[in-house]
Motif scaffolding. Structure first.
Motif, mmCIF file in Angstrom:
data_model
loop_
_atom_site.group_PDB
_atom_site.id
_atom_site.type_symbol
_atom_site.label_atom_id
_atom_site.label_comp_id
_atom_site.label_asym_id
_atom_site.label_seq_id
_atom_site.Cartn_x
_atom_site.Cartn_y
_atom_site.Cartn_z
ATOM 1 N N VAL A 33 -20.968 -19.894 5.834
ATOM 2 C CA VAL A 33 -21.196 -19.088 7.036
ATOM 3 C C VAL A 33 -20.019 -19.233 7.994
ATOM 4 C CG1 VAL A 33 -22.668 -18.750 9.051
ATOM 5 C CG2 VAL A 33 -23.708 -19.196 6.816
ATOM 6 N N THR A 62 -24.270 -13.713 5.429
ATOM 7 C CA THR A 62 -23.060 -14.279 6.025
ATOM 8 C C THR A 62 -22.268 -13.238 6.807
ATOM 9 O OG1 THR A 62 -21.937 -13.901 3.914
ATOM 10 C CG2 THR A 62 -22.822 -16.114 4.313
ATOM 11 N N ALA A 88 -23.846 -12.733 10.111
ATOM 12 C CA ALA A 88 -23.495 -13.786 11.066
ATOM 13 C C ALA A 88 -22.145 -13.492 11.706
ATOM 14 C CB ALA A 88 -23.469 -15.141 10.350
#
Length: 404
Positions: A197, A247, A250
């Motif tokens: 991440v 991911t 994010a």
């Protein structure tokens, strides 16, 4: 001058060569797809910097900015030159075509090829703004999708990944075999682990966007009212597990948080603004790499047909909002929304129904596969109407150089 007949050899959605004439025609079609503004921009036009200008929404931002807002300034991308064995990348040829459109429209646009993440590129851009464009920048549009980034301060390298967060995700995806026959498959993607991440956020989040603003502000190059927008995507609940909740999501959340930080700062320092622009779905070289997006986009086109809004029209609407020709269409989180046509309850319900029914046997009747295949090929300059693909073309097209 080297001439050859490029052929569309591909591995999945990735093509090994591109077609110069086809890429040129794609850019010309984008230019002609949107009408001239009701009033021609006066004077020299605003000074803009487009980062990621050769593909997808960044290309649309450049073409629409030239035609709709009369921009001049600088466009940055990272493309590969032609070699003896390979054509140049499609973005190389699209850039050459965009440069010709800018020249014919009487707009000075300097095209730079290199690593937008590097401080050397930022310094080169700042020098150009100072020396060629009066020392003041009015707009910066940020549209960078990259697999990796090197931090200029530490030298650390980061790599982005496409993974869900927390647990594995299963999704349907669309593939084509060597003969172009479609197949609907179910794939499972393992969850992010370790620092996946953080690495993805470091590449695709707002760190480099903010670094650009820091660098230009440090040189005193932000004009009063300076406005910057980072181009983003939210997408459908059908693709959320891999995209918005994964991911990449994010990283997009970090991009939006960066916009809020920059907005507060720019309002105080230059009376300016920073926003994210949430665009609608499109077939791009980046989007085809995301599991499920190909199937979703094909089904969306099957539902909407010609009502699907192409990138150049979306970005023309963005320029209208940024320049004040149209009011800002913000959501509750301060994001410009260019995707409302895609995310209505009615449209999403229709796509979800087709998604549930999609199999290899039924997909041809649910998705617009001819359109999707053509769009993928058009990314590389193939399947473009009006181009003679039997004729040899010059492939060693030079990178555009600015007038003295």
């Amino acid at each position: 001058m080297s001439e050859r007949v490029p052929v569309p050899r591909n591995r999945g959605f990735l093509f090994l060569d591109s077609h110069p004439a086809g890429c040129e025609r794609v850019v010309t079609d984008m230019w002609q797809a949107y009408p001239d503004p009701s009033e021609a921009p006066e004077g020299a036009g605003p000074v803009a910097l487009v980062i990621g200008s050769s593909a997808g929404y960044g290309l649309a931002a450049t073409v629409a900015g030239l035609k709709r807002a009369g921009i001049r300034g600088i466009a940055v991308s990272f493309e590969k030159a032609p070699t003896e064995r390979r054509t140049a990348t499609a973005g190389w040829y699209r850039t050459a075509a965009t440069a010709e459109l800018a020249r014919s429209a009487g707009r000075e646009l300097v095209f730079l090829n290199g690593d937008a993440f590097s401080d050397a590129m930022k310094e080169q851009v700042a020098d150009l703004v100072e020396q060629r464009f009066g020392g003041r920048l009015d707009y910066l549009l940020y549209s960078v999708a990259a697999p990796r980034r090197t931090d200029p301060d530490t030298g650390a390298g980061y790599a982005s990944v496409l993974k869900p967060i927390g647990r594995a995700a299963r999704t349907r995806t669309l593939v084509f075999d060597d003969q172009g026959v479609p197949e609907v498959r179910e794939v499972e993607t393992e969850p992010a682990e370790g620092d996946d991440v953080e690495q993805t956020v470091a590449v695709m989040g707002g760190a480099d966007w903010e670094r650009w603003i820091d660098h230009l502000a440090g040189r005193g190059l932000l004009a009063d009212g300076f406005t910057t927008a980072a181009l983003s995507y939210i997408g459908s609940p059908l693709t959320a597990a891999i995209y918005r909740q994964g991911t990449i999501g994010a990283a997009k959340a970090h991009l939006e948080a960066t916009a809020r930080t920059l907005d507060a700062r720019l309002r105080t320092t230059v009376g300016g603004r920073a926003v994210t622009s949430v665009n609608g779905a499109a077939v791009t070289q980046s989007s085809t790499a995301v599991p499920g997006i190909a199937l979703y986009t094909g089904l969306l086109r099957g539902v909407l047909g010609e009502e699907m809004v192409p990138p150049v029209r979306q970005l023309a609407a963005l320029w209208d909002q940024l320049t004040g020709a149209a009011p800002l269409a913000l959501d509750d989180e301060g994001r410009i929304r260019l995707d409302r046509w895609e995310l209505t309850d009615e449209v999403q319900a229709a796509v979800a129904e087709r998604w549930a029914a999609a199999t290899t046997e039924t997909i041809a009747g649910l998705a617009d596969l001819d359109w999707f295949r053509a769009e993928v090929r058009r990314l590389y300059g193939f399947s473009v109407p009006g181009v003679d693909y039997t004729a040899a073309v010059a492939t060693d097209v030079p990178w555009p150089t600015p007038a003295p």
